[in-house]
Design a protein around this motif. Structure first.
Motif, PDB file in Angstrom:
ATOM      1  N   PRO A 147       1.279 -24.818  16.022  1.00  0.00           N
ATOM      2  CA  PRO A 147       1.348 -23.579  16.152  1.00  0.00           C
ATOM      3  C   PRO A 147       1.012 -22.593  14.923  1.00  0.00           C
ATOM      4  CG  PRO A 147       3.556 -24.236  16.275  1.00  0.00           C
ATOM      5  CD  PRO A 147       2.832 -25.529  15.989  1.00  0.00           C
ATOM      6  N   SER A 148       0.432 -21.599  15.117  1.00  0.00           N
ATOM      7  CA  SER A 148      -0.034 -20.850  13.945  1.00  0.00           C
ATOM      8  C   SER A 148       1.147 -20.233  13.065  1.00  0.00           C
ATOM      9  CB  SER A 148      -0.667 -19.305  14.540  1.00  0.00           C
ATOM     10  OG  SER A 148       0.123 -18.655  15.113  1.00  0.00           O
ATOM     11  N   HIS A 149       2.526 -20.397  13.374  1.00  0.00           N
ATOM     12  CA  HIS A 149       3.585 -19.807  12.694  1.00  0.00           C
ATOM     13  C   HIS A 149       4.119 -21.079  11.811  1.00  0.00           C
ATOM     14  CE1 HIS A 149       5.679 -21.458  15.954  1.00  0.00           C
ATOM     15  NE2 HIS A 149       6.791 -21.805  15.463  1.00  0.00           N
ATOM     16  N   ALA A 150       3.688 -22.301  11.828  1.00  0.00           N
ATOM     17  CA  ALA A 150       4.152 -23.557  11.384  1.00  0.00           C
ATOM     18  C   ALA A 150       4.112 -23.634   9.783  1.00  0.00           C
ATOM     19  CB  ALA A 150       3.440 -24.693  11.971  1.00  0.00           C
ATOM     20  N   VAL A 151       5.000 -24.073   9.432  1.00  0.00           N
ATOM     21  CA  VAL A 151       4.937 -24.359   7.730  1.00  0.00           C
ATOM     22  C   VAL A 151       4.835 -25.868   7.758  1.00  0.00           C
ATOM     23  CG1 VAL A 151       6.262 -24.506   5.731  1.00  0.00           C
ATOM     24  CG2 VAL A 151       6.600 -22.545   7.351  1.00  0.00           C
ATOM     25  N   VAL A 152       4.097 -26.484   6.792  1.00  0.00           N
ATOM     26  CA  VAL A 152       3.635 -27.677   6.707  1.00  0.00           C
ATOM     27  C   VAL A 152       4.111 -28.232   5.177  1.00  0.00           C
ATOM     28  CG1 VAL A 152       1.990 -29.674   6.514  1.00  0.00           C
ATOM     29  CG2 VAL A 152       1.774 -27.804   8.120  1.00  0.00           C
ATOM     30  N   ALA A 153       4.946 -29.119   4.942  1.00  0.00           N
ATOM     31  CA  ALA A 153       5.538 -29.547   3.677  1.00  0.00           C
ATOM     32  C   ALA A 153       5.163 -30.936   3.577  1.00  0.00           C
ATOM     33  CB  ALA A 153       6.950 -29.397   3.635  1.00  0.00           C
ATOM     34  N   ASP A 154       4.918 -31.363   2.190  1.00  0.00           N
ATOM     35  CA  ASP A 154       4.685 -32.664   1.753  1.00  0.00           C
ATOM     36  C   ASP A 154       5.417 -33.127   0.767  1.00  0.00           C
ATOM     37  OD1 ASP A 154       3.296 -35.199   1.559  1.00  0.00           O
ATOM     38  OD2 ASP A 154       1.364 -34.389   1.953  1.00  0.00           O
ATOM     39  N   VAL A 155       6.073 -34.226   0.576  1.00  0.00           N
ATOM     40  CA  VAL A 155       7.032 -34.508  -0.304  1.00  0.00           C
ATOM     41  C   VAL A 155       6.214 -35.380  -1.504  1.00  0.00           C
ATOM     42  CG1 VAL A 155       8.998 -35.139   0.944  1.00  0.00           C
ATOM     43  CG2 VAL A 155       7.729 -36.852   0.503  1.00  0.00           C
ATOM     44  N   ILE A 156       4.895 -35.708  -1.314  1.00  0.00           N
ATOM     45  CA  ILE A 156       3.932 -35.988  -2.262  1.00  0.00           C
ATOM     46  C   ILE A 156       3.702 -35.085  -3.386  1.00  0.00           C
ATOM     47  CG2 ILE A 156       1.684 -37.054  -2.983  1.00  0.00           C
ATOM     48  CD1 ILE A 156       1.761 -38.256  -0.154  1.00  0.00           C
ATOM     49  N   MET A 157       3.955 -35.361  -4.671  1.00  0.00           N
ATOM     50  CA  MET A 157       4.102 -34.499  -5.796  1.00  0.00           C
ATOM     51  C   MET A 157       2.702 -34.681  -6.718  1.00  0.00           C
ATOM     52  SD  MET A 157       7.794 -34.852  -7.447  1.00  0.00           S
ATOM     53  CE  MET A 157       7.883 -36.845  -7.045  1.00  0.00           C
ATOM     54  N   GLU A 158       1.925 -35.724  -6.614  1.00  0.00           N
ATOM     55  CA  GLU A 158       0.705 -35.784  -7.442  1.00  0.00           C
ATOM     56  C   GLU A 158      -0.458 -36.350  -6.470  1.00  0.00           C
ATOM     57  OE1 GLU A 158       0.037 -34.496 -10.238  1.00  0.00           O
ATOM     58  OE2 GLU A 158       1.869 -34.018 -10.543  1.00  0.00           O
ATOM     59  N   SER A 159      -1.347 -35.821  -5.810  1.00  0.00           N
ATOM     60  CA  SER A 159      -1.902 -34.644  -6.668  1.00  0.00           C
ATOM     61  C   SER A 159      -1.072 -33.474  -5.701  1.00  0.00           C
ATOM     62  CB  SER A 159      -3.232 -34.190  -6.188  1.00  0.00           C
ATOM     63  OG  SER A 159      -3.590 -34.145  -4.980  1.00  0.00           O
ATOM     64  N   ARG A 160      -1.049 -32.194  -6.400  1.00  0.00           N
ATOM     65  CA  ARG A 160       0.062 -31.261  -5.823  1.00  0.00           C
ATOM     66  C   ARG A 160      -0.429 -30.493  -4.440  1.00  0.00           C
ATOM     67  NH1 ARG A 160       0.195 -25.401  -5.889  1.00  0.00           N
ATOM     68  NH2 ARG A 160       2.271 -24.625  -6.221  1.00  0.00           N
ATOM     69  N   THR A 161      -1.890 -30.562  -4.314  1.00  0.00           N
ATOM     70  CA  THR A 161      -2.279 -30.175  -3.083  1.00  0.00           C
ATOM     71  C   THR A 161      -2.938 -31.339  -2.467  1.00  0.00           C
ATOM     72  OG1 THR A 161      -2.702 -27.981  -4.013  1.00  0.00           O
ATOM     73  CG2 THR A 161      -3.818 -28.579  -1.884  1.00  0.00           C
ATOM     74  N   THR A 162      -2.181 -31.905  -1.354  1.00  0.00           N
ATOM     75  CA  THR A 162      -2.725 -33.211  -0.922  1.00  0.00           C
ATOM     76  C   THR A 162      -3.717 -32.929   0.420  1.00  0.00           C
ATOM     77  OG1 THR A 162      -0.932 -32.881   0.936  1.00  0.00           O
ATOM     78  CG2 THR A 162      -0.471 -34.187  -1.029  1.00  0.00           C
ATOM     79  N   ALA A 163      -4.229 -33.666   0.735  1.00  0.00           N
ATOM     80  CA  ALA A 163      -5.227 -33.433   2.133  1.00  0.00           C
ATOM     81  C   ALA A 163      -4.141 -32.942   3.214  1.00  0.00           C
ATOM     82  CB  ALA A 163      -6.198 -34.828   2.675  1.00  0.00           C
ATOM     83  N   LEU A 164      -3.248 -33.439   3.406  1.00  0.00           N
ATOM     84  CA  LEU A 164      -2.483 -32.716   4.405  1.00  0.00           C
ATOM     85  C   LEU A 164      -2.149 -31.206   4.202  1.00  0.00           C
ATOM     86  CD1 LEU A 164      -0.396 -32.708   7.013  1.00  0.00           C
ATOM     87  CD2 LEU A 164       1.250 -33.232   5.327  1.00  0.00           C
ATOM     88  N   LEU A 165      -1.993 -30.706   3.150  1.00  0.00           N
ATOM     89  CA  LEU A 165      -1.549 -29.270   2.850  1.00  0.00           C
ATOM     90  C   LEU A 165      -2.865 -28.622   2.564  1.00  0.00           C
ATOM     91  CD1 LEU A 165       1.129 -29.892  -0.313  1.00  0.00           C
ATOM     92  CD2 LEU A 165       1.452 -29.226   2.369  1.00  0.00           C
ATOM     93  N   GLU A 166      -3.995 -29.117   2.258  1.00  0.00           N
ATOM     94  CA  GLU A 166      -5.352 -28.535   2.168  1.00  0.00           C
ATOM     95  C   GLU A 166      -5.779 -28.180   3.777  1.00  0.00           C
ATOM     96  OE1 GLU A 166      -8.373 -30.787   0.290  1.00  0.00           O
ATOM     97  OE2 GLU A 166      -7.383 -30.752  -1.752  1.00  0.00           O
ATOM     98  N   SER A 167      -5.455 -29.254   4.623  1.00  0.00           N
ATOM     99  CA  SER A 167      -5.812 -28.817   6.061  1.00  0.00           C
ATOM    100  C   SER A 167      -4.957 -27.899   6.525  1.00  0.00           C
ATOM    101  CB  SER A 167      -5.609 -30.322   6.716  1.00  0.00           C
ATOM    102  OG  SER A 167      -5.949 -30.028   7.978  1.00  0.00           O
ATOM    103  N   ALA A 168      -3.786 -27.690   6.248  1.00  0.00           N
ATOM    104  CA  ALA A 168      -2.845 -26.760   6.662  1.00  0.00           C
ATOM    105  C   ALA A 168      -3.391 -25.471   6.237  1.00  0.00           C
ATOM    106  CB  ALA A 168      -1.465 -27.100   6.429  1.00  0.00           C
ATOM    107  N   HIS A 169      -3.413 -25.208   4.979  1.00  0.00           N
ATOM    108  CA  HIS A 169      -3.896 -23.993   4.356  1.00  0.00           C
ATOM    109  C   HIS A 169      -5.104 -23.625   4.991  1.00  0.00           C
ATOM    110  CE1 HIS A 169      -4.306 -21.093   1.323  1.00  0.00           C
ATOM    111  NE2 HIS A 169      -5.193 -21.423   0.991  1.00  0.00           N
ATOM    112  N   ALA A 170      -6.189 -24.607   5.146  1.00  0.00           N
ATOM    113  CA  ALA A 170      -7.305 -24.093   5.829  1.00  0.00           C
ATOM    114  C   ALA A 170      -7.232 -23.705   7.268  1.00  0.00           C
ATOM    115  CB  ALA A 170      -8.386 -25.470   5.811  1.00  0.00           C
ATOM    116  N   ARG A 171      -6.002 -23.951   7.838  1.00  0.00           N
ATOM    117  CA  ARG A 171      -5.865 -23.290   9.241  1.00  0.00           C
ATOM    118  C   ARG A 171      -5.090 -22.031   9.200  1.00  0.00           C
ATOM    119  NH1 ARG A 171      -2.739 -25.594  13.397  1.00  0.00           N
ATOM    120  NH2 ARG A 171      -3.063 -23.396  14.125  1.00  0.00           N
ATOM    121  N   GLY A 172      -4.616 -21.738   7.820  1.00  0.00           N
ATOM    122  CA  GLY A 172      -3.966 -20.473   7.856  1.00  0.00           C
ATOM    123  C   GLY A 172      -2.278 -20.607   7.737  1.00  0.00           C
TER     124      GLY A 172
END
Length: 126
Positions: A67-92
């Motif tokens: 849903p549009s209100h969701a927060v996505v977290a990733d425990v991976i530290m390197e690289s800082r912005t993972t593909a998961l976080l990039e995908s979530a950010h692209a969705r807003g």
């Protein structure tokens, strides 16, 4: 502090997910389930697996179903912005980087092992 109403633990190894859920149940009153949750009901989706360490890894869960209100977290530290976080950010969606988690967890871990709690994850004074 808000209490967790419900928590779904998903792991490729269902036995490991059930074991973790049983462990959490000993210290939490949250409704616990295992398996792949309905992504439309998620408020916080956390990747606590090594999926994403390699750039060729698939996403650990379908970000486009959140849903549009969701927060996505990733425990991976390197690289800082993972593909998961990039995908979530692209969705807003709001994202939470692994290094943030580590910086908050390290003082607790340091204290547990008898070290000064004023160390960050690199061992430098906070």
């Amino acid at each position: 502090m808000e209490r967790i109403g419900s928590l779904t633990v998903h792991d490729a190894d269902e036995g490991r997910a059930r074991e973790l859920a049983r462990s959490i149940a000993t210290v939490s009153s949250a409704r616990l389930a295992t398996g792949m949750p309905s992504m439309r009901d998620i408020d916080i989706a956390i990747n606590a697996s090594p999926v994403g360490l390699s750039a060729s890894d698939a996403l650990p869960f379908p970000v486009d179903a959140l849903p549009s209100h969701a927060v996505v977290a990733d425990v991976i530290m390197e690289s800082r912005t993972t593909a998961l976080l990039e995908s979530a950010h692209a969705r807003g969606l709001r994202v939470h980087h692994g290094r943030n988690m580590m910086n908050h967890a390290m003082p607790i871990a340091a204290s547990f092992f008898g070290f000064s709690a004023s160390l960050d994850w690199n061992g430098e004074v906070l």
